[in-house]
Design a protein around this motif. Structure first.
Motif, PDB file in Angstrom:
ATOM      1  N   TYR A  36       0.849  -1.186   0.000  1.00 51.23           N
ATOM      2  CA  TYR A  36       0.000   0.000   0.000  1.00 51.23           C
ATOM      3  C   TYR A  36       0.890   1.243   0.000  1.00 51.23           C
ATOM      4  CZ  TYR A  36      -4.395  -2.440   0.685  1.00 51.23           C
ATOM      5  OH  TYR A  36      -5.517  -3.225   0.503  1.00 51.23           O
ATOM      6  N   GLY A  41      -1.571  12.872   4.944  1.00 47.73           N
ATOM      7  CA  GLY A  41      -2.949  13.330   5.074  1.00 47.73           C
ATOM      8  C   GLY A  41      -3.986  12.441   4.404  1.00 47.73           C
ATOM      9  N   GLU A  42      -3.535  11.334   3.833  1.00 45.67           N
ATOM     10  CA  GLU A  42      -4.459  10.428   3.153  1.00 45.67           C
ATOM     11  C   GLU A  42      -4.389   9.035   3.766  1.00 45.67           C
ATOM     12  OE1 GLU A  42      -3.808  12.571  -1.206  1.00 45.67           O
ATOM     13  OE2 GLU A  42      -3.768  10.396  -1.020  1.00 45.67           O
ATOM     14  N   GLY A  43      -5.377   8.210   3.418  1.00 47.63           N
ATOM     15  CA  GLY A  43      -5.312   6.818   3.814  1.00 47.63           C
ATOM     16  C   GLY A  43      -4.473   6.017   2.827  1.00 47.63           C
ATOM     17  N   PRO A  44      -4.008   4.854   3.242  1.00 46.32           N
ATOM     18  CA  PRO A  44      -3.250   3.998   2.316  1.00 46.32           C
ATOM     19  C   PRO A  44      -4.119   3.548   1.140  1.00 46.32           C
ATOM     20  CG  PRO A  44      -3.017   3.270   4.602  1.00 46.32           C
ATOM     21  CD  PRO A  44      -4.132   4.261   4.571  1.00 46.32           C
ATOM     22  N   LEU A  46      -4.023   0.683  -2.287  1.00 46.68           N
ATOM     23  CA  LEU A  46      -3.328  -0.453  -2.875  1.00 46.68           C
ATOM     24  C   LEU A  46      -2.491  -0.023  -4.068  1.00 46.68           C
ATOM     25  CD1 LEU A  46      -2.915  -3.541  -2.949  1.00 46.68           C
ATOM     26  CD2 LEU A  46      -4.823  -3.627  -4.578  1.00 46.68           C
ATOM     27  N   PHE A  89       3.743   0.572   2.640  1.00 44.01           N
ATOM     28  CA  PHE A  89       3.499  -0.476   3.617  1.00 44.01           C
ATOM     29  C   PHE A  89       3.419  -1.830   2.928  1.00 44.01           C
ATOM     30  CE2 PHE A  89       2.789   1.921   7.422  1.00 44.01           C
ATOM     31  CZ  PHE A  89       2.268   3.132   7.017  1.00 44.01           C
ATOM     32  N   LEU A 101      -5.679  -7.740   7.068  1.00 41.72           N
ATOM     33  CA  LEU A 101      -4.284  -7.610   6.682  1.00 41.72           C
ATOM     34  C   LEU A 101      -3.434  -7.292   7.898  1.00 41.72           C
ATOM     35  CD1 LEU A 101      -4.591  -5.428   3.450  1.00 41.72           C
ATOM     36  CD2 LEU A 101      -4.213  -7.893   3.589  1.00 41.72           C
ATOM     37  N   PHE A 103       0.052  -5.440   8.738  1.00 40.01           N
ATOM     38  CA  PHE A 103       0.931  -4.473   8.089  1.00 40.01           C
ATOM     39  C   PHE A 103       2.302  -4.434   8.745  1.00 40.01           C
ATOM     40  CE2 PHE A 103      -1.676  -2.039   5.112  1.00 40.01           C
ATOM     41  CZ  PHE A 103      -2.957  -2.440   5.462  1.00 40.01           C
ATOM     42  N   GLY A 104       3.299  -4.083   7.921  1.00 38.47           N
ATOM     43  CA  GLY A 104       4.616  -3.767   8.452  1.00 38.47           C
ATOM     44  C   GLY A 104       4.662  -2.332   8.940  1.00 38.47           C
TER      45      GLY A 104
ATOM     46  N   ARG B   9     -12.540  14.499  11.265  1.00 41.08           N
ATOM     47  CA  ARG B   9     -11.171  14.403  10.765  1.00 41.08           C
ATOM     48  C   ARG B   9     -10.162  14.606  11.885  1.00 41.08           C
ATOM     49  NH1 ARG B   9      -9.383  14.534   5.619  1.00 41.08           N
ATOM     50  NH2 ARG B   9      -7.514  13.809   6.710  1.00 41.08           N
ATOM     51  N   TYR B  33     -13.199  -2.464   8.749  1.00 40.38           N
ATOM     52  CA  TYR B  33     -12.056  -2.597   9.664  1.00 40.38           C
ATOM     53  C   TYR B  33     -11.733  -1.256  10.312  1.00 40.38           C
ATOM     54  CZ  TYR B  33     -11.437  -6.381   6.262  1.00 40.38           C
ATOM     55  OH  TYR B  33     -11.640  -7.442   5.414  1.00 40.38           O
ATOM     56  N   TYR B  35      -8.267   0.388  11.987  1.00 37.02           N
ATOM     57  CA  TYR B  35      -6.831   0.316  12.258  1.00 37.02           C
ATOM     58  C   TYR B  35      -6.392   1.604  12.941  1.00 37.02           C
ATOM     59  CZ  TYR B  35      -6.132  -3.613   8.960  1.00 37.02           C
ATOM     60  OH  TYR B  35      -6.150  -4.829   8.310  1.00 37.02           O
ATOM     61  N   GLN B  37      -2.753   3.935  13.345  1.00 34.81           N
ATOM     62  CA  GLN B  37      -1.420   4.092  12.767  1.00 34.81           C
ATOM     63  C   GLN B  37      -0.536   4.880  13.708  1.00 34.81           C
ATOM     64  OE1 GLN B  37      -1.266   5.988   8.913  1.00 34.81           O
ATOM     65  NE2 GLN B  37       0.898   5.549   8.653  1.00 34.81           N
ATOM     66  N   LEU B  43       0.271   0.022  10.678  1.00 36.92           N
ATOM     67  CA  LEU B  43      -1.156  -0.011  10.967  1.00 36.92           C
ATOM     68  C   LEU B  43      -1.474  -1.294  11.736  1.00 36.92           C
ATOM     69  CD1 LEU B  43      -1.016   1.171   7.684  1.00 36.92           C
ATOM     70  CD2 LEU B  43      -3.303   1.757   8.452  1.00 36.92           C
ATOM     71  N   PHE B  90      -7.771   4.739  11.143  1.00 35.66           N
ATOM     72  CA  PHE B  90      -8.252   4.538   9.777  1.00 35.66           C
ATOM     73  C   PHE B  90      -9.332   3.462   9.746  1.00 35.66           C
ATOM     74  CE2 PHE B  90      -5.631   7.159   7.184  1.00 35.66           C
ATOM     75  CZ  PHE B  90      -4.444   7.315   7.881  1.00 35.66           C
ATOM     76  N   LEU B 104      -8.472  -3.593   0.215  1.00 36.57           N
ATOM     77  CA  LEU B 104      -9.093  -2.774   1.250  1.00 36.57           C
ATOM     78  C   LEU B 104      -9.071  -1.319   0.790  1.00 36.57           C
ATOM     79  CD1 LEU B 104      -7.835  -4.145   4.679  1.00 36.57           C
ATOM     80  CD2 LEU B 104      -9.733  -4.883   3.259  1.00 36.57           C
ATOM     81  N   PHE B 106      -9.411   2.488   2.120  1.00 39.13           N
ATOM     82  CA  PHE B 106      -9.282   3.225   3.369  1.00 39.13           C
ATOM     83  C   PHE B 106      -9.901   4.614   3.284  1.00 39.13           C
ATOM     84  CE2 PHE B 106      -6.499   0.785   6.163  1.00 39.13           C
ATOM     85  CZ  PHE B 106      -5.997  -0.178   5.297  1.00 39.13           C
ATOM     86  N   GLY B 107     -10.389   5.076   4.430  1.00 41.68           N
ATOM     87  CA  GLY B 107     -10.777   6.467   4.561  1.00 41.68           C
ATOM     88  C   GLY B 107      -9.550   7.343   4.751  1.00 41.68           C
ATOM     89  N   SER B 108      -9.781   8.629   4.956  1.00 39.06           N
ATOM     90  CA  SER B 108      -8.686   9.599   5.076  1.00 39.06           C
ATOM     91  C   SER B 108      -8.158   9.714   6.496  1.00 39.06           C
ATOM     92  CB  SER B 108      -9.146  10.969   4.590  1.00 39.06           C
ATOM     93  OG  SER B 108      -9.487  10.908   3.222  1.00 39.06           O
TER      94      SER B 108
END
Lengths: 113, 115
Positions: A36, A41-44, A46, A89, A101, A103-104, B9, B33, B35, B37, B43, B90, B104, B106-108
């Motif tokens: 990922y 400021g954003e989500g991961p 793919l 990631f 999942l 994650f590392g 946010r 899900y 998570y 971070q 995550l 997240f 998956l 993800f949101g922000s």
């Protein structure tokens, strides 16, 4: 303990170079390995993924190399661009209905021009 | 386009207070899900859900509860917030088949600070 490990923690490369990100795992039941990409400021999101039946997966400038025997994989970013600067990631899954999942820790990549 | 929306946010809470983080997805995905971070940890999965009415513990569920009242909505609840729960949270959704995990979305994220 961390079941998926990544190295290095951070990496700086010049524009046009190849960045190599490493990942290792412990759980032998893991059979799906997505990478990922996350911008600040954003989500991961793919980027690219590989299943354990393959040893290589290529998508444009991004390539995953997978070594099942050693439980290691790597992500190669060829001809790196400033827009590739992000955190990457490595993740792993054993499949099944949960789809969860592991994650590392992530590798922060900076591409300088 | 897959869409996962988180609110708020940003959130500042006091120690011992109750915090609810909300997530809405318009993907019609079965699985959702939560998570968190943190630097050095990547995550980590807190809770997940297979569908409406379902909640399952993830890898670090202590101090958190989850609620899935509908296919679209999944909430994370901190009944007694502590400073160690300061993090970025997240939410994600995914549609999985019988034999393999799929993407998956993800949101922000929600940045939570507990003082």
């Amino acid at each position: 303990q961390q079941q998926v490990r990544q190295s290095p923690q951070s990496l700086t490369v010049w524009e046009g170079e190849t960045a190599i990100l490493n990942c290792s795992y412990e759980d032998s039941t893991f059979n799906y390995f997505p990478w990922y990409q996350q911008f600040p400021g954003e989500g991961p999101a793919l980027l690219i993924s590989i299943r354990s039946v393959s040893d290589k997966k290529e998508d444009g400038r991004f390539t995953i190399f997978f070594n099942k025997r050693e439980k290691k994989l790597s992500l190669h970013i060829t001809d790196s661009q400033p827009g590739d600067s992000a955190t990457y990631f490595c993740a792993a899954s054993s499949g099944g209905l949960s789809g969860k999942l592991t994650f590392g820790e992530g590798t922060q990549v900076t591409v300088i021009s | 386009e897959a869409a996962v929306t988180q609110s708020p946010r940003n959130k500042v809470a006091v120690t011992g207070g109750k915090v609810t983080l909300s997530c809405n997805q318009t993907n019609n995905h079965n699985n959702m899900y939560w998570y968190r971070q943190d630097t050095g940890h990547g995550l980590r999965l807190i809770h997940y859900s297979y569908g409406a009415g379902s909640t399952e513990k993830g890898d670090i569920p202590d101090g958190y509860k989850a609620s899935r009242p509908s296919q679209e909505n999944f909430s994370l609840i901190l009944e007694l917030a502590t400073p160690s729960q300061t993090s970025v949270y997240f939410c994600a959704s995914g549609r999985t088949g019988s034999f393999s995990a799929e993407t998956l979305y993800f949101g922000s994220g929600t940045r939570l600070t507990v003082l």
